[in-house]
Design a protein around this motif. Structure first.
Motif, mmCIF file in Angstrom:
data_model
loop_
_atom_site.group_PDB
_atom_site.id
_atom_site.type_symbol
_atom_site.label_atom_id
_atom_site.label_comp_id
_atom_site.label_asym_id
_atom_site.label_seq_id
_atom_site.Cartn_x
_atom_site.Cartn_y
_atom_site.Cartn_z
ATOM 1 N N GLU B 91 0.842 -1.212 0.000
ATOM 2 C CA GLU B 91 0.000 0.000 0.000
ATOM 3 C C GLU B 91 0.873 1.256 0.000
ATOM 4 O O GLU B 91 0.598 2.220 -0.718
ATOM 5 C CB GLU B 91 -0.925 -0.006 1.226
ATOM 6 N N ARG B 196 -5.434 0.268 -4.774
ATOM 7 C CA ARG B 196 -6.415 -0.316 -3.846
ATOM 8 C C ARG B 196 -6.996 -1.623 -4.371
ATOM 9 O O ARG B 196 -7.143 -2.593 -3.638
ATOM 10 C CB ARG B 196 -7.549 0.680 -3.585
ATOM 11 N N VAL B 199 -4.381 -4.496 -4.165
ATOM 12 C CA VAL B 199 -4.191 -5.007 -2.811
ATOM 13 C C VAL B 199 -5.426 -5.801 -2.385
ATOM 14 O O VAL B 199 -5.326 -6.886 -1.809
ATOM 15 C CB VAL B 199 -3.899 -3.833 -1.837
ATOM 16 N N ALA B 208 -8.722 -2.295 4.571
ATOM 17 C CA ALA B 208 -7.390 -1.725 4.866
ATOM 18 C C ALA B 208 -7.457 -0.825 6.091
ATOM 19 O O ALA B 208 -8.434 -0.139 6.285
ATOM 20 C CB ALA B 208 -6.900 -0.933 3.687
#
Lengths: 208, 208
Positions: B91, B196, B199, B208
């Motif tokens: 991230e 995003r 991930v 997250a």
């Protein structure tokens, strides 16, 4: 993924200029290829160039249209065949890129990358009309991926937290990045590897 | 992700040539920037250029070394901090790219893309030493991602069918592709969105 074709055999000089520009710029770069070289390859006198096109930029915009039409017809239509399951379509997209760029590598000794991606990297800050044309191609391409992801989400194949639009841009980004890495490595292997890992990460454990 | 710095304020002419080349080529392209413009920006007489460098290519290789050192120090070290969980490192990598390129966009009006990715696209088929240098940077970068993915696999956070090496190349490809799309769109939003989704696709449902 997008690719240019063999030398022009069409007879009209305008079309020969378009296909010569597409081929030379794909093998080199926008800036490295001049009007003189394009005319020589096309067998058109340099003096006649400006009868057909006001500038190299105008010619390149036409060349991008022509590359895109061919890619839609020969690449996208087969990959995004509605008869294929969503996962198979994404696999076909990566596989088409792998096959196409491996063929080019065998023929020329180089991985040439995506003509649209190449121009995005080289010319985005220098030629606004070229950047626009590239972005339009990317948007059309993403729309096809998005429909595919929507279908997979409706079928419950994917994590429902995923956004179809964001996943579509992500998949195009991944393919473009894979092509860029394969160009840096002069080896198409990573297109296949990245395609498989990406599909695996999205669809999870099921064996292809 | 990699980025170049503000105008050179260092006093020695060799360093000024290196930072001027890095900045001009990042904002334009390898071919669009000549030795003359680099010398002007650096405040170095064109006649002295070849005292410092045998060619523009040699200068650009030095500039890539210098960009890479700065990126390692200011970008990679913070993103790949062993104190962060693996997911947080990935991230952080995307977030660093988003922040950096958004800042450049605000300053220059353009998304300039990754200097290494740009050169991979523009110069891979034309300059073998540049292609080699870019590939070396990509390999070092991938090694850091690979360690991170190995750690996540050992911790049982990821699908055990994933290969750490392939996933690492895939993540670098995705980031490079996101930067390429953001350059084509002249908008950094897709770096954040793609980061995003990527991930999310890898680590799955957890928020997250």
């Amino acid at each position: 993924m997008v690719t240019t074709t063999a030398p022009p055999e069409v007879s009209d000089p305008r079309s020969r200029l378009v296909s010569s520009a597409a081929e030379l710029i794909h093998a080199g770069s926008y800036r490295a290829v001049g009007v003189k070289a394009i005319c020589e390859k096309a067998g058109v006198k340099k003096g006649s160039f400006y009868y057909f096109f006001p500038s190299k930029e105008a010619l390149v915009l036409d060349a991008l249209d022509s590359i895109w039409e061919e890619f839609e017809r020969d690449g996208l239509r087969a990959s995004f065949d509605p008869g294929l399951a969503p996962r198979q379509r994404i696999e076909a997209m990566f596989d088409h890129a792998y096959q196409t760029h491996s063929r080019i590598r065998r023929r020329t000794g180089h991985v040439l990358g995506c003509p649209f991606g190449n121009l995005a990297a080289e010319a985005s800050t220098l030629n606004e009309p070229i950047r626009d044309r590239v972005l339009m191609a990317f948007a059309e391409w993403t729309a096809l991926i998005e429909e595919t992801i929507e279908e997979a989400l409706r079928a419950g194949e994917l994590d429902p937290a995923l956004s179809a639009e964001a996943t579509a841009w992500s998949l195009l980004g991944t393919l473009q990045g894979a092509l860029l890495l394969s160009k840096a490595a002069n080896d198409t292997g990573c297109i296949r590897v990245i395609g498989r890992e990406t599909v695996e990460a999205l669809w999870g454990g099921a064996v292809a």
